[in-house]
Enzyme design. Structure first.
Site, short mmCIF file in Angstrom:
data_model
loop_
_atom_site.label_atom_id
_atom_site.label_comp_id
_atom_site.label_asym_id
_atom_site.label_seq_id
_atom_site.Cartn_x
_atom_site.Cartn_y
_atom_site.Cartn_z
N PHE A 52 0.81 -1.22 0.00
CA PHE A 52 0.00 0.00 0.00
C PHE A 52 0.85 1.27 0.00
O PHE A 52 0.44 2.29 -0.55
CB PHE A 52 -0.94 0.01 1.21
CG PHE A 52 -2.10 -0.93 1.07
CD1 PHE A 52 -3.06 -0.72 0.10
CD2 PHE A 52 -2.23 -2.04 1.91
CE1 PHE A 52 -4.13 -1.59 -0.05
CE2 PHE A 52 -3.29 -2.91 1.77
CZ PHE A 52 -4.25 -2.69 0.79
N TYR A 234 -7.30 -12.23 13.68
CA TYR A 234 -6.92 -10.90 13.20
C TYR A 234 -7.47 -9.80 14.11
O TYR A 234 -6.80 -9.36 15.03
CB TYR A 234 -7.30 -10.67 11.72
CG TYR A 234 -6.54 -9.48 11.18
CD1 TYR A 234 -5.37 -9.65 10.45
CD2 TYR A 234 -6.95 -8.18 11.50
CE1 TYR A 234 -4.62 -8.54 10.05
CE2 TYR A 234 -6.20 -7.08 11.12
CZ TYR A 234 -5.04 -7.26 10.39
OH TYR A 234 -4.30 -6.15 10.02
P1 NAI Z 1 4.30 -4.45 2.95
O1 NAI Z 1 5.06 -5.52 3.64
O2 NAI Z 1 4.05 -4.58 1.50
O3 NAI Z 1 5.04 -3.03 3.17
C1 NAI Z 1 5.71 -2.69 4.34
C2 NAI Z 1 6.62 -1.51 4.12
O4 NAI Z 1 7.23 -1.17 5.38
C3 NAI Z 1 7.78 -1.74 3.14
O5 NAI Z 1 7.99 -0.56 2.40
C4 NAI Z 1 8.97 -1.99 4.06
O6 NAI Z 1 10.23 -1.68 3.50
C5 NAI Z 1 8.63 -1.05 5.19
N1 NAI Z 1 9.28 -1.36 6.46
C6 NAI Z 1 9.14 -2.47 7.23
N2 NAI Z 1 9.90 -2.35 8.35
C7 NAI Z 1 10.52 -1.15 8.26
C8 NAI Z 1 11.43 -0.44 9.10
N3 NAI Z 1 11.85 -0.93 10.26
N4 NAI Z 1 11.87 0.75 8.67
C9 NAI Z 1 11.47 1.29 7.49
N5 NAI Z 1 10.60 0.67 6.68
C10 NAI Z 1 10.14 -0.53 7.05
O7 NAI Z 1 2.97 -4.29 3.77
P2 NAI Z 1 1.49 -3.77 3.43
O8 NAI Z 1 0.60 -4.94 3.33
O9 NAI Z 1 1.51 -2.75 2.35
O10 NAI Z 1 1.13 -3.07 4.82
C11 NAI Z 1 1.15 -1.68 5.03
C12 NAI Z 1 0.06 -1.32 6.02
O11 NAI Z 1 -1.21 -1.65 5.45
C13 NAI Z 1 0.15 -2.11 7.34
O12 NAI Z 1 -0.23 -1.26 8.39
C14 NAI Z 1 -0.90 -3.20 7.15
O13 NAI Z 1 -1.39 -3.70 8.37
C15 NAI Z 1 -1.94 -2.42 6.39
N6 NAI Z 1 -2.95 -3.23 5.69
C16 NAI Z 1 -2.59 -4.33 4.94
C17 NAI Z 1 -3.58 -5.09 4.34
C18 NAI Z 1 -3.23 -6.30 3.51
O14 NAI Z 1 -4.12 -7.10 3.24
N7 NAI Z 1 -2.01 -6.45 3.06
C19 NAI Z 1 -5.02 -4.75 4.47
C20 NAI Z 1 -5.26 -3.54 5.19
C21 NAI Z 1 -4.26 -2.83 5.80
NA NA Z 2 3.52 -0.50 2.38
#
Ligand code: NAI
Ligand code: NA
Length: 396
Positions: A52, A234
């Site tokens: 996202f 969850y």
């Molecule tokens: P993702 O794993 O694709 O992205 C995570 C991002 O955080 C990446 O850019 C990564 O490099 C960065 N990151 C992780 N640890 C880090 C650190 N210590 N320092 C700097 N950057 C760091 O995850 P996603 O799925 O896009 O999740 C983003 C948000 O969206 C989360 O809060 C998640 O709970 C939420 N979300 C996800 C859903 C899903 O189905 N995937 C649904 C609804 C919300």
């Molecule tokens: Na993200």
């Protein structure tokens, strides 16, 4: 080198630079096809390299012509060792942004640390002056607390009772019963420390104190609710406690931004295949059924469709931001539609190893999973030798 997928459970150890670039270009083309958004001009995305966060950055840049700074934690490419997908995604995004005349720079490091916050503030001061949108999209299994130095590990567990339900191994298609033991009190506190709102609030406090937030600045973090089926593991499990905390923090930050006429929101997004969600038991089975139902109804969206809709119809729609009774933006509205949920629940009851290939979209799940790492894009020759040493043009 020739790069093939090396899958270990729910992660893939390799990623393909050409495929990752294709993924980014596809997202850019989608956003452009939807027309201009009268949106933010200077944007900071924390967690900008995948999922996202990446889609938010692409929407800001190619939908609203915004300058963007991305913060993320990715493994750089090394000789004979591919970088992580977010590395290649960012390399491609920044190359595309710069050739479109858009400012795009990034910082690779631990966003939870004081050091990376300070580095980001210095970059904003030097290049952009002030920012008008902060996207907070971190998903991490651990956080080193910047004040105490304690390392908190998040867990995905139910609270109070053992959770038993179906799950699928999305590689083999085998549906089995999973049983997850309840967490400890410490697990709850640790998961809140990692995925709750404390770090988001720290970012906003430091950005505000440094004077780099523009008048009217907005900040958005992402949450998830989901169906009854996944609730014990969850929304009512450890991660749900962290999301409750994140959602409460939006009100705290909103109050702190009042004198700037700013706002803090949580957007509840749809369940999607990302590196973060593949790791959660039960979710892959739910997603494969959800995809089937939503695709049949013409309601399916990926990260980029979700973020484009968030920006165009919620955050920057030219009037009030629509929110639910708890103040949250809902772009999970199509996922949560009654007809969609009723159909998913009925399919869930029927799901077995034998029936899933027909009643679920396991192929779609798997394809999205491989796409995260740059694999299985049509038109790419995966037998070709590619240069793994791709640089991120705007890396500071
Ligand atoms: P993702 O794993 O694709 O992205 C995570 C991002 O955080 C990446 O850019 C990564 O490099 C960065 N990151 C992780 N640890 C880090 C650190 N210590 N320092 C700097 N950057 C760091 O995850 P996603 O799925 O896009 O999740 C983003 C948000 O969206 C989360 O809060 C998640 O709970 C939420 N979300 C996800 C859903 C899903 O189905 N995937 C649904 C609804 C919300
Ligand atoms: Na993200």
């Amino acid at each position: 080198m020739i790069i093939v997928p090396k899958v270990r459970g729910f992660i893939c150890l390799t990623s393909h630079p050409v495929g990752c670039a294709q993924n980014v270009v596809n997202q850019i083309n989608y956003v452009k096809s939807k027309g201009a958004i009268n949106g933010p001009k200077k944007v900071l995305v924390i967690g900008a390299s995948t999922g996202f966060g990446l889609a938010s950055r692409i929407t800001s840049a190619f939908g609203a012509n915004a300058s963007t700074i991305g913060v993320y934690f990715e493994k750089p490419a090394a000789e004979g060792k591919p970088g992580s997908p977010g590395w290649y995604n960012t390399a491609a995004f920044e190359a595309e942004a710069q050739s479109a005349g858009l400012y795009a720079k990034s910082i690779n490091g631990d966003a939870f640390s004081k050091e990376i916050k300070q580095k980001t503030i210095e970059l904003i001061k030097a290049d952009l002056g002030q920012i008008d949108l902060v996207i907070y999209s971190l998903a991490s299994p651990r956080r080193t607390h910047p004040v105490t130095g304690v390392v908190h590990n998040s867990v995905l567990k139910p609270i109070g009772e053992t959770f038993r339900n179906k799950t699928v191994d999305f590689h083999t298609g085998v549906v089995s019963e999973v049983s997850i033991e309840p967490c400890t009190e410490e697990d709850i506190a640790n998961t809140i420390a990692v995925m709750g709102g404390e770090d988001w609030e720290m970012w906003m406090d430091e950005l505000k104190a440094a004077g780099v937030l523009a008048n009217g600045a907005t900040t958005v973090a992402y949450s998830y609710i989901g169906p009854k089926l996944t609730e014990p593991v969850y929304r009512k499990g450890t991660i749900g406690m962290a999301k409750d905390h994140l959602e409460k923090t939006a009100f705290v930050i909103d109050e702190k931004l009042k004198d700037l006429n700013g706002h803090a929101y949580v957007s509840v997004n749809k369940a999607l295949v990302t590196q973060a969600s593949s790791a959660i038991p039960v979710i892959p089975l739910y997603i494969s059924l959800l995809y089937k139902v939503m695709k049949a109804k013409g309601l399916h969206e990926g990260c980029i469709e979700q973020m484009q809709r968030l920006f165009a119809t919620r955050l920057f729609n030219g009037s009030k931001v629509p929110v639910d009774e708890k103040g949250r933006i809902r772009v999970d509205d199509w996922e949560m539609r009654e007809d969609v949920q009723a159909e998913v629940a009925a399919l869930w009851a029927e799901a077995t190893t034998e029936s899933l290939p027909n009643i679920g979209d396991l192929a779609g799940y798997r394809n999205d999973f491989f796409n995260l790492f740059g694999f299985e894009f049509p038109g790419i020759n995966y037998e070709a030798d590619v240069n793994e040493m791709v640089a991120v043009p705007g890396l500071v």
